[in-house]
Enzyme design. Sequence first.
Site, PDB file in Angstrom:
ATOM      1  N   HIS A 189      13.546  11.160 -13.878  1.00  0.00           N
ATOM      2  CA  HIS A 189      15.006  11.353 -13.997  1.00  0.00           C
ATOM      3  C   HIS A 189      15.382  11.931 -15.364  1.00  0.00           C
ATOM      4  O   HIS A 189      16.402  12.597 -15.503  1.00  0.00           O
ATOM      5  CB  HIS A 189      15.735  10.019 -13.790  1.00  0.00           C
ATOM      6  N   ASP A 196      17.736  10.278  -6.633  1.00  0.00           N
ATOM      7  CA  ASP A 196      17.763   9.142  -5.714  1.00  0.00           C
ATOM      8  C   ASP A 196      18.780   9.494  -4.639  1.00  0.00           C
ATOM      9  O   ASP A 196      19.911   9.866  -4.962  1.00  0.00           O
ATOM     10  CB  ASP A 196      18.200   7.860  -6.438  1.00  0.00           C
ATOM     11  N   TYR A 224       8.803  -0.420  -1.774  1.00  0.00           N
ATOM     12  CA  TYR A 224       8.397  -0.261  -3.166  1.00  0.00           C
ATOM     13  C   TYR A 224       9.461  -0.990  -4.002  1.00  0.00           C
ATOM     14  O   TYR A 224      10.655  -0.865  -3.715  1.00  0.00           O
ATOM     15  CB  TYR A 224       8.348   1.229  -3.551  1.00  0.00           C
ATOM     16  N   HIS A 227      13.423  -0.215  -4.533  1.00  0.00           N
ATOM     17  CA  HIS A 227      13.731   1.012  -3.792  1.00  0.00           C
ATOM     18  C   HIS A 227      14.090   0.752  -2.333  1.00  0.00           C
ATOM     19  O   HIS A 227      13.788   1.559  -1.450  1.00  0.00           O
ATOM     20  CB  HIS A 227      12.566   2.008  -3.902  1.00  0.00           C
ATOM     21  N   ASP A 229      17.202   0.376  -1.310  1.00  0.00           N
ATOM     22  CA  ASP A 229      18.541   0.885  -0.989  1.00  0.00           C
ATOM     23  C   ASP A 229      18.686   2.379  -1.273  1.00  0.00           C
ATOM     24  O   ASP A 229      19.778   2.920  -1.267  1.00  0.00           O
ATOM     25  CB  ASP A 229      19.613   0.093  -1.753  1.00  0.00           C
ATOM     26  N   HIS A 230      17.590   3.049  -1.547  1.00  0.00           N
ATOM     27  CA  HIS A 230      17.620   4.503  -1.745  1.00  0.00           C
ATOM     28  C   HIS A 230      16.196   5.038  -1.660  1.00  0.00           C
ATOM     29  O   HIS A 230      15.240   4.264  -1.678  1.00  0.00           O
ATOM     30  CB  HIS A 230      18.236   4.864  -3.099  1.00  0.00           C
ATOM     31  N   HIS A 232      13.752   7.621  -3.722  1.00  0.00           N
ATOM     32  CA  HIS A 232      13.572   8.426  -4.927  1.00  0.00           C
ATOM     33  C   HIS A 232      12.624   9.574  -4.595  1.00  0.00           C
ATOM     34  O   HIS A 232      11.552   9.360  -4.046  1.00  0.00           O
ATOM     35  CB  HIS A 232      12.982   7.546  -6.044  1.00  0.00           C
TER      36      HIS A 232
HETATM   37 ZN   LIG Z   1      14.731   7.391  -8.928  1.00  0.00          ZN
END
Ligand SMILES: [Zn+2]
Length: 260
Positions: A189, A196, A224, A227, A229-230, A232
Site C-alpha cells: 500500500h 483492498d 488470512y 482479511h 472483510d475485504h 487485498h
Molecule cells: Zn491491503
Amino acid sequence: MRVNTLKRAAVAFALALPGAAIAAVVAAPAAHADGCYTWNRNLYQGRSGSDVRELQIRVAGWAGNRDIVETDGIFGPKTQAAVRRFQQAYGLRVDGIAGPETYAKLYELQDNDCTPRHFTYSELDGGCGRGGYSGGPLSATETRENALHTMWKLEALRRSLGDKPLYVTSGFRSKACNNQVGGASDSQHLYGTAADVVSRTSSLCEVARDARSRGFSGIFGPGYPDHDDHVHVDSRRENNDDGIRNSTSWSAPDCGIGSN
Ligand SMILES: [Zn+2]
C-alpha cells in the site's frame, strides 16, 4: 495563461501556412484523438516501443493465471495472450493484434487523465483521509503511476466479475497512514501497488479467485488474518522499489487459495 499563450502560437502558426496545410493541421486531431493517449500504429508480436508499454499497462489485468504482463515495451507472447483475452472479454475480434477496434475500446475505457473509466486517482489515494500521493517511500509521481497500473487491473477484475462496481476501501497509504492503521512496514500500500476491495454482487472468494488471473501477484482474503472483510490485491512482482518479495504470494484459506 499558459494554455492561452499556446493557443495563440498555434493560431499564428496556422495562419502562416497555405490553405491546404491548414486543413490538414485542423483535421488531423479529429480523426482519432484521445484525451489521454493515442496509438498511431498497429501493434503485434515483435513490435516494441513506448506505445507497446502504454498498451501493456492497459491489458495487464488480462494476464494468465498466476502470471503477469511486464510493462517492458516489448510485445511478446504474454502481451499477445493478454490482448486476445482483452478482445474476448469485450466482444471484439480475437486476433491478438492491437488495431483500430482494440484502440477504440481502450479510448472508450480511458478517461482524459488515463485512469480507466470506473476508477479514479482520488478513489485510490486514501491516505487515511488526507488524500494525495505524497508521504510514501517513492515520489508522488512514481506512486501515482503505480496506482494507475493498479486501476487498470481493477478495471479488468471488475469486467471479469460481470461489470458490477468494485469498491476500494484502501489504496495508497503514506508512511504515517500505514503506521496509523497498523499496516505491515513493507506493505505494498505504501507504493500505490495495492488495493483492498469489496463487492456487493460477488463474494469475497469470487473476487479473490478471479484476481489470480488479473495480473495480481499478491492476494490476501478470507481466512488470512484480518482479511475477512475485504480482498487485498497487489503487484509485488512488478515492484522493484521495495527490494523484497518478488514472488507470488497468495493466501485466502477459506476460498481454497493456498499460500503459494
Ligand atoms: Zn491491503
